[in-house]
Design a protein around this motif. Sequence first.
Motif, PDB file in Angstrom:
ATOM      1  N   GLU A  93       1.433   9.838 -12.790  1.00  0.00           N
ATOM      2  CA  GLU A  93       2.415  10.774 -11.923  1.00  0.00           C
ATOM      3  C   GLU A  93       1.572  11.918 -11.121  1.00  0.00           C
ATOM      4  N   SER A  94       0.690  11.301 -10.501  1.00  0.00           N
ATOM      5  CA  SER A  94      -0.387  12.174  -9.880  1.00  0.00           C
ATOM      6  C   SER A  94      -0.083  12.208  -8.364  1.00  0.00           C
ATOM      7  N   PHE A  95       0.573  11.188  -7.712  1.00  0.00           N
ATOM      8  CA  PHE A  95       0.915  11.028  -6.392  1.00  0.00           C
ATOM      9  C   PHE A  95       2.268  11.102  -5.972  1.00  0.00           C
ATOM     10  N   ASP A  96       2.595  11.758  -4.723  1.00  0.00           N
ATOM     11  CA  ASP A  96       3.806  11.996  -4.308  1.00  0.00           C
ATOM     12  C   ASP A  96       4.426  10.745  -3.603  1.00  0.00           C
ATOM     13  N   HIS A  97       3.519   9.892  -3.066  1.00  0.00           N
ATOM     14  CA  HIS A  97       3.947   8.706  -2.409  1.00  0.00           C
ATOM     15  C   HIS A  97       2.762   7.619  -2.520  1.00  0.00           C
ATOM     16  N   VAL A  98       3.082   6.164  -2.683  1.00  0.00           N
ATOM     17  CA  VAL A  98       2.176   5.273  -2.568  1.00  0.00           C
ATOM     18  C   VAL A  98       2.378   4.424  -1.133  1.00  0.00           C
ATOM     19  N   PHE A  99       1.280   4.046  -0.655  1.00  0.00           N
ATOM     20  CA  PHE A  99       1.302   3.363   0.512  1.00  0.00           C
ATOM     21  C   PHE A  99       0.425   2.010   0.283  1.00  0.00           C
ATOM     22  N   VAL A 100       0.963   0.900   0.337  1.00  0.00           N
ATOM     23  CA  VAL A 100       0.461  -0.401   0.318  1.00  0.00           C
ATOM     24  C   VAL A 100       0.498  -1.518   1.549  1.00  0.00           C
TER      25      VAL A 100
END
Lengths: 266, 266
Positions: A102-109
């Motif tokens: 739970e360390s990122f607000d958003h993930v982009f792939v």
Amino acid sequence: MTKYVHGYSEREALRLAEQADTLEELLHYDTIYPPGAKVLEAGCGIGAQTVILAKKNPRAEITSIDVSLDSLEKARENVKRNSIENVRFLQADIFYLPFEEESFDHVFVCFVLEHLQNPSEALTRLKKVLKPGGTITVIEGDHGSCYFYPEGEEALAAWNCLIRVQAVMRGNSLIGRQLYPLLLGSGFSEVKVEPRMVYVDSSKPELVDGFILKTIIPMVEGVKKQALETQMIKEETWNKGIAELHETARPTGTFCYTFFKGRAGK
Amino acid sequence: MTKYVHGYSEREALRLAEQADTLEELLHYDTIYPPGAKVLEAGCGIGAQTVILAKKNPRAEITSIDVSLDSLEKARENVKRNSIENVRFLQADIFYLPFEEESFDHVFVCFVLEHLQNPSEALTRLKKVLKPGGTITVIEGDHGSCYFYPEGEEALAAWNCLIRVQAVMRGNSLIGRQLYPLLLGSGFSEVKVEPRMVYVDSSKPELVDGFILKTIIPMVEGVKKQALETQMIKEETWNKGIAELHETARPTGTFCYTFFKGRAGK
């Protein structure tokens, strides 16, 4: 991690940059995060998408990872050349993420899952480092979405080599259509997938050049060596196929390819 | 004129009506003509598109033609049932149009060219009856634009029967991608073609039902007799293929198909 099907050549670096430029609006017009958002870009490669992501979101804090140190080196240069300062790079494997839960607000792939043997597992791992209420954005192509006019037999054969080479390397170039079930199956909620279709005819010279001639044909040519070495296709057929693909860029030709953009929440 | 590949059964009439309902917005949101415009609908069939066209353009004067008297009869009933009064019907062949030159402001052609042996000649004939400054609108599908998940081998085989049956009847079910060169080659100006893609996943239950289950699968099933009689496919493979197509309608399935809408001027 699967070996990257397109290789790491200079020409490939150019192709990725060209691709990103041409498709930027279509794929990224809505890749917008709030100021201060912590965004993880998983599998940044040489930074072609990183530059777009960072420019579109100058006040987001972007962390871009890749397994390849060579690619990261190029990505760093790419970002520096564009005077971008909101990205930090890290060598890391998607399957062994060096981040707390739970360390990122958003993930982009973007253009990554297609190269993985186990995309579902990758999504599950990425979900862990995402905060509750955060989102994941996944963009992938689908080589089975490609058709063109005129559609020569040899052009189809050459195109199918691209799909098969990727399959041999345990990737899945038909993954675009599968984004919805993949995201759903990895436990994400509010899954929404949209096709982003590129349709090219001669009324759009910038796409004829940028997409057919500078993105698609070089991508196919990039698997020539593997295709010939593994005897998937005869060299004569291959050459005829490439010539036929060029016909789709003429005034009487058309070309279609569809990307898929998925978004989901945690 | 080629014999109509889908036949003229009751089920086919229902399929065409279902198709029109489901795709109406996607294909026709911009099929708008000014009040008083004289519009020729060439190849109206049983009137599935006629009803949409007339409802969207209640003040246009629509002339709808078809070669089949049976179809015209159904189209008349269809229009009457919808209390539409701005359409007149005429039995006529696109290749021998019983109109003076330059008698229409607009020409509308939907799901017709794919069934003709010589679509380019048809466009040339239609151009003659169009006034200078008038427009032609052409909507066609492209069966080669279709892909789905899961993509079973037998489902693909059944789908390919649809393409081949149409080819045997001298139609061209891959015509969508060809609209741009066709319109350009027939001497129209300002040709503009747009893909209209239908993407279905289980987040859109109305499309799962209306498109996959009530449009696509019945369309494939409509060529079963011809496919089996001409030994294109074994009955066992066929049945497995149809079962596999149903899997695309499950929560983990997806389905893609693209229509093309072209517009051009004279």
